[in-house]
Design an enzyme around this catalytic site. Structure first.
Site, PDB file in Angstrom:
ATOM      1  N   LEU A   1      -2.282  -8.121   6.670  1.00  0.00           N
ATOM      2  CA  LEU A   1      -1.445  -7.120   6.006  1.00  0.00           C
ATOM      3  C   LEU A   1      -2.273  -6.161   5.166  1.00  0.00           C
ATOM      4  O   LEU A   1      -1.982  -4.964   5.101  1.00  0.00           O
ATOM      5  CB  LEU A   1      -0.402  -7.819   5.131  1.00  0.00           C
ATOM      6  CG  LEU A   1       0.516  -8.829   5.814  1.00  0.00           C
ATOM      7  CD1 LEU A   1       1.498  -9.419   4.800  1.00  0.00           C
ATOM      8  CD2 LEU A   1       1.270  -8.190   6.975  1.00  0.00           C
TER       9      LEU A   1
ATOM     10  N   SER B   1       6.751 -13.704  -0.307  1.00  0.00           N
ATOM     11  CA  SER B   1       7.056 -14.222   1.023  1.00  0.00           C
ATOM     12  C   SER B   1       8.506 -14.664   1.018  1.00  0.00           C
ATOM     13  O   SER B   1       9.069 -14.986  -0.038  1.00  0.00           O
ATOM     14  CB  SER B   1       6.156 -15.421   1.351  1.00  0.00           C
ATOM     15  OG  SER B   1       6.636 -16.151   2.468  1.00  0.00           O
TER      16      SER B   1
ATOM     17  N   SER C   1      -8.370  -7.966   6.381  1.00  0.00           N
ATOM     18  CA  SER C   1      -7.654  -8.560   7.500  1.00  0.00           C
ATOM     19  C   SER C   1      -6.149  -8.516   7.254  1.00  0.00           C
ATOM     20  O   SER C   1      -5.690  -8.297   6.125  1.00  0.00           O
ATOM     21  CB  SER C   1      -8.083 -10.021   7.720  1.00  0.00           C
ATOM     22  OG  SER C   1      -7.715 -10.819   6.611  1.00  0.00           O
TER      23      SER C   1
ATOM     24  N   THR D   1      -0.195 -12.100  11.688  1.00  0.00           N
ATOM     25  CA  THR D   1      -1.386 -12.118  10.844  1.00  0.00           C
ATOM     26  C   THR D   1      -2.412 -13.062  11.455  1.00  0.00           C
ATOM     27  O   THR D   1      -2.092 -13.834  12.375  1.00  0.00           O
ATOM     28  CB  THR D   1      -1.034 -12.604   9.430  1.00  0.00           C
ATOM     29  OG1 THR D   1      -0.537 -13.946   9.508  1.00  0.00           O
ATOM     30  CG2 THR D   1       0.029 -11.718   8.783  1.00  0.00           C
TER      31      THR D   1
ATOM     32  N   TYR E   1       2.848 -23.160  -1.624  1.00  0.00           N
ATOM     33  CA  TYR E   1       2.960 -21.771  -1.174  1.00  0.00           C
ATOM     34  C   TYR E   1       4.255 -21.143  -1.688  1.00  0.00           C
ATOM     35  O   TYR E   1       4.265 -20.030  -2.222  1.00  0.00           O
ATOM     36  CB  TYR E   1       2.908 -21.718   0.352  1.00  0.00           C
ATOM     37  CG  TYR E   1       2.911 -20.331   0.929  1.00  0.00           C
ATOM     38  CD1 TYR E   1       1.808 -19.498   0.792  1.00  0.00           C
ATOM     39  CD2 TYR E   1       4.018 -19.851   1.620  1.00  0.00           C
ATOM     40  CE1 TYR E   1       1.802 -18.216   1.335  1.00  0.00           C
ATOM     41  CE2 TYR E   1       4.024 -18.578   2.166  1.00  0.00           C
ATOM     42  CZ  TYR E   1       2.912 -17.757   2.014  1.00  0.00           C
ATOM     43  OH  TYR E   1       2.922 -16.486   2.548  1.00  0.00           O
TER      44      TYR E   1
END
Length: 251
Positions: A17, A144, A15, A192, A157
């Site tokens: 990227l 990220s 799924s 995404t 994250y």
């Protein structure tokens, strides 16, 4: 590094990227192994691409070792896209610390999972014969913009993605002796599955925060950068922001 005829392994390849990357590499003539959870659509995607599906949790050393072994030899390309992003503040609404297990889970999947795949894939690459130009492989990790502009609610994250950015250069320096290059992509706000569940108005609002172009990033733009990193032999030890010049606000 030539994509045609190369063996490539993509984590999170069912799924987002990872899927866009798997498809682009397959179109370029690579033999693609998709690594994703057993509950994913990995088997169907692999069949569509004429590749291989290796069900694995990236945090499990034995499952990752089996996935690397399942890839066609010699393994030349690894792209780490598997990751999670559940939000959690340091303190909840009544001032109580959020459960430590939630923070640990994100670090385990995003950072330790990336390292687990990277290290086992590098061991496989290091044992292969080099190409005529001395190359043995390319590893592309996914960080990220949160690594640099982490927002409120993203401490786990941001920390996990900051760790991926931080390990890029020392690993590239270490693996240089084997002819293995290591780079990282730090995407901004991308189209995404995580964002697809938001109302269209919310997605449009997020896109308007990007200086230019004022839209969400497209998975195939990430995949195109992966392809360039593979093919440009002088790119090594670098983290590249793919974000339309966005700098995230605190919230």
């Amino acid at each position: 590094m030539e994509i045609t005829g190369a063996s490539a392994l993509v984590t999170g390849g069912a799924s987002g990227l990872g899927l866009a990357t798997a498809r682009r590499l397959a179109r370029g003539g690579a033999n693609v192994t998709i690594v994703d959870l057993p509950t994913s659509a990995g088997a169907e995607i692999a069949a569509e691409l004429g590749g291989t599906f290796a069900a694995a949790d990236v945090t499990d050393p034995e499952q990752v070792a089996a996935a690397v072994a399942a890839a066609a030899a010699p393994l030349r390309v690894v792209v780490n896209c598997a990751g999670i992003a559940p939000p959690a503040k340091v303190l909840d609404r009544d001032g109580t610390p959020s459960p430590l297990a939630a923070f640990t889970k994100v670090i385990q999947v995003n950072l330790i999972g990336t390292y687990n795949v990277l290290s086992q894939a590098a061991a496989s690459m290091a044992r292969t014969d080099p190409t005529d130009s001395g190359d043995r492989g390319v590893i592309v990790n996914t960080a990220s913009v949160a690594a640099f502009d982490g927002q409120i609610g993203q401490p786990a994250y941001a920390a996990s993605k900051g760790g991926i950015h931080a390990l890029t250069l020392p690993v590239a320096r270490e693996l240089a002796r084997y002819g293995i290059r290591v780079c990282t992509i730090a995407p901004g706000i991308m189209e995404t599955p995580m964002l697809a569940g938001l109302p269209q108005a919310a997605q449009d609002s997020l896109g308007q925060q990007v200086p230019y172009p004022q839209r969400l990033g497209r998975p195939d733009e990430y995949a195109a950068l992966v392809q360039h990193l593979i093919e440009n032999g002088y790119l090594n030890g670098e983290t590249i922001r793919l974000d339309g010049a966005i700098r995230m606000a605190p919230k």
